[in-house]
Design an enzyme around this catalytic site. Structure first.
Site, PDB file in Angstrom:
ATOM      1  N   TRP A 101       0.833  -1.214   0.000  1.00 27.34           N
ATOM      2  CA  TRP A 101       0.000   0.000   0.000  1.00 27.34           C
ATOM      3  C   TRP A 101       0.862   1.256   0.000  1.00 27.34           C
ATOM      4  O   TRP A 101       0.550   2.234  -0.688  1.00 27.34           O
ATOM      5  CB  TRP A 101      -0.973   0.002   1.164  1.00 27.34           C
ATOM      6  CG  TRP A 101      -1.978  -1.111   1.080  1.00 27.34           C
ATOM      7  CD1 TRP A 101      -2.158  -2.124   1.976  1.00 27.34           C
ATOM      8  CD2 TRP A 101      -2.924  -1.348   0.027  1.00 27.34           C
ATOM      9  NE1 TRP A 101      -3.159  -2.959   1.550  1.00 27.34           N
ATOM     10  CE2 TRP A 101      -3.642  -2.508   0.359  1.00 27.34           C
ATOM     11  CE3 TRP A 101      -3.234  -0.684  -1.173  1.00 27.34           C
ATOM     12  CZ2 TRP A 101      -4.657  -3.028  -0.456  1.00 27.34           C
ATOM     13  CZ3 TRP A 101      -4.239  -1.200  -1.983  1.00 27.34           C
ATOM     14  CH2 TRP A 101      -4.929  -2.355  -1.616  1.00 27.34           C
ATOM     15  N   ASP A 171      -1.420   6.531   6.402  1.00 20.43           N
ATOM     16  CA  ASP A 171      -2.529   5.663   6.015  1.00 20.43           C
ATOM     17  C   ASP A 171      -2.759   4.695   7.176  1.00 20.43           C
ATOM     18  O   ASP A 171      -1.897   3.867   7.470  1.00 20.43           O
ATOM     19  CB  ASP A 171      -2.147   4.912   4.734  1.00 20.43           C
ATOM     20  CG  ASP A 171      -3.179   3.863   4.307  1.00 20.43           C
ATOM     21  OD1 ASP A 171      -4.169   3.650   5.026  1.00 20.43           O
ATOM     22  OD2 ASP A 171      -2.968   3.248   3.233  1.00 20.43           O
ATOM     23  N   LYS A 195     -11.926  -1.723   6.802  1.00 21.38           N
ATOM     24  CA  LYS A 195     -11.100  -2.660   7.562  1.00 21.38           C
ATOM     25  C   LYS A 195     -11.587  -2.729   9.014  1.00 21.38           C
ATOM     26  O   LYS A 195     -11.664  -3.788   9.592  1.00 21.38           O
ATOM     27  CB  LYS A 195      -9.626  -2.244   7.532  1.00 21.38           C
ATOM     28  CG  LYS A 195      -9.069  -1.977   6.132  1.00 21.38           C
ATOM     29  CD  LYS A 195      -8.916  -3.245   5.312  1.00 21.38           C
ATOM     30  CE  LYS A 195      -8.820  -2.969   3.810  1.00 21.38           C
ATOM     31  NZ  LYS A 195      -7.617  -2.319   3.366  1.00 21.38           N
TER      32      LYS A 195
HETATM   33  C1  LIG Z   1      -7.116  -1.861   2.032  1.00 20.36           C
HETATM   34  C2  LIG Z   1      -6.072  -0.828   2.133  1.00 20.36           C
HETATM   35  C3  LIG Z   1      -5.939   0.178   1.163  1.00 20.36           C
HETATM   36  C4  LIG Z   1      -6.814   0.243  -0.073  1.00 20.36           C
HETATM   37  O1  LIG Z   1      -8.085   0.595   0.267  1.00 20.36           O
HETATM   38  P1  LIG Z   1      -9.188   0.906  -0.856  1.00 20.36           P
HETATM   39  O2  LIG Z   1     -10.284   1.485  -0.038  1.00 20.36           O
HETATM   40  O3  LIG Z   1      -9.537  -0.404  -1.491  1.00 20.36           O
HETATM   41  O4  LIG Z   1      -8.613   1.857  -1.819  1.00 20.36           O
HETATM   42  C5  LIG Z   1      -4.970   1.124   1.337  1.00 20.36           C
HETATM   43  N1  LIG Z   1      -4.158   1.108   2.409  1.00 20.36           N
HETATM   44  C6  LIG Z   1      -4.256   0.154   3.356  1.00 20.36           C
HETATM   45  C7  LIG Z   1      -3.332   0.177   4.524  1.00 20.36           C
HETATM   46  C8  LIG Z   1      -5.207  -0.840   3.260  1.00 20.36           C
HETATM   47  O5  LIG Z   1      -5.299  -1.796   4.199  1.00 20.36           O
END
Ligand SMILES: *Cc1c(COP(=O)(O)O)cnc(C)c1O
Length: 361
Positions: A101, A171, A195
């Site tokens: 990511w 993030d 998540k």
């Molecule tokens: C799942 C995830 C993403 C991507 O998320 P989307 O909503 O599908 O764009 C980005 N960063 C992390 C840390 C993730 O776990």
């Protein structure tokens, strides 16, 4: 069939209580005679929903007044572009690449300016967090970027990097609200909610006010400007209204549970059950350096692909869903987010012990 223990990395398990509540309100939200799904986002009832969601999140995370909370769309991945478009005034940013990511975010930033990869753990398949106490932060960097919890590889920053005064952008998709955070240490905290918080389709951005300006990269679409969303209370256009409503319910659930200190204790207790077993098992082993282990995503392997597949299959038959590792790494991964009950982890470990006894020669 009843509910399973769902170890999915995302979209992921939500508190059963919350699901029951939204089911109860599905046809008639608090006497409005309609579902939240059918409601104008300009209505008084909806304004109350989004205002309460923001207030509860602010309370849970102790968000200072000089930070805005934005409920946006496009998932976490859209932020990979939105961050450089809005923050790269000098067209320079430093990225710490500790997984897929962060790597994607870094690659996206390269489109908009000079993104520097100042640290990486790719040399050991992202199984650790590099020492970030004294990195070569660029003099003119607009921000330093991390992915705080690596959903795929199961690592977590236990100490934040020393950004040498530059704003930290994080993030937190897969560790959102899993433990208390000091918001003042960040310029931007953001995460997709699927998540640990709610249904896919909402991304929450907590951003320090001074980072929200008109001065964005030329060509930035209106919808990708933080300022337009901040000025309009996340309602410049129709927000992901139903998703925000469910997030709000989860915030209330978290408050009822006792807040983020309590969630942290609970998450540590859950993770310990699984990690302790992985450390003593002769069949399964964890893949992450111990001091960098995530509380949320726990990858493990047997070292034998066929046995891994057999485990995933038998676990599924026993009611433990989504234990297959990410398609890029294989093995297994148990995501044990806030809403995973302790019994879910205890039962999984009991199942793993049984599998170990049956499959060790
Ligand atoms: C799942 C995830 C993403 C991507 O998320 P989307 O909503 O599908 O764009 C980005 N960063 C992390 C840390 C993730 O776990």
């Amino acid at each position: 069939m009843g509910r399973v223990y769902n170890f999915s990395a995302g979209p992921a398990v939500l508190p059963e209580e919350v699901l029951q509540e939204v089911a109860d309100e599905m046809l008639d939200y608090k006497g409005t005679g309609m579902s939240v799904m059918e409601m104008s986002h300009r209505s008084k009832a909806y304004q109350t929903i989004i205002d309460e969601a923001e207030a509860d999140l602010r309370e849970l995370m102790n968000i200072p007044d000089n930070y805005k909370v934005l409920f946006l769309q496009g998932g976490a991945s859209q932020q990979f572009a939105m961050i450089p478009m809005n923050l790269m005034k000098n067209k320079v940013a430093d990225y710490i690449v500790t997984g897929q990511w962060a790597k994607k975010a870094y690659q996206e930033a390269c489109i908009y300016g000079k993104a520097n990869k100042i640290a990486s753990s790719e040399d050991k398949t992202f199984s650790y967090i590099p020492d970030c106490s004294d990195l070569p932060i660029s003099e003119d960097a607009d921000y330093v970027y991390i992915c705080e919890n690596n959903t795929i590889y199961g690592t977590k920053f236990k100490t934040l990097p020393n950004t040498k005064g530059k704003p930290l952008v994080a993030d937190v998709s897969s560790c959102f609200l899993s433990e208390p955070v000091d918001v003042t240490k960040y310029g931007v905290i953001y995460g997709g909610v699927q998540k640990n918080i709610g249904p896919a389709g909402v991304v929450i951005v907590i951003i320090r006010e001074d980072l929200i300006t008109e001065d964005v990269l030329p060509g930035t679409p209106t919808m990708l400007k933080y300022k337009i969303h901040a000025d309009n209370g996340s309602m410049y256009n129709t927000p992901p209204a139903y998703g925000i409503y469910v997030c709000g319910k989860v915030f209330k659930w978290l408050k009822k549970m006792g807040g983020l200190e309590v969630m942290k204790e609970r998450n540590e207790k859950k993770a310990k059950i699984l990690y302790d077993y992985l450390d003593e098992s002769k069949l399964f082993k964890g893949t992450v350096r111990k001091e960098d282990r995530s509380l949320m995503n726990v990858p493990f392997v047997t070292g034998d692909e066929e046995l891994d597949a057999k485990f995933v299959k038998e676990a599924k038959a026993a009611g433990f869903e989504n234990l297959k590792g990410h398609r890029t790494v294989g093995g297994m991964r148990a995501s044990i987010y806030n809403a995973m009950p302790i019994e879910g982890v205890e039962k999984l470990v009991a199942f793993m012990k049984k599998f170990e006894a049956e499959n060790m020669k």
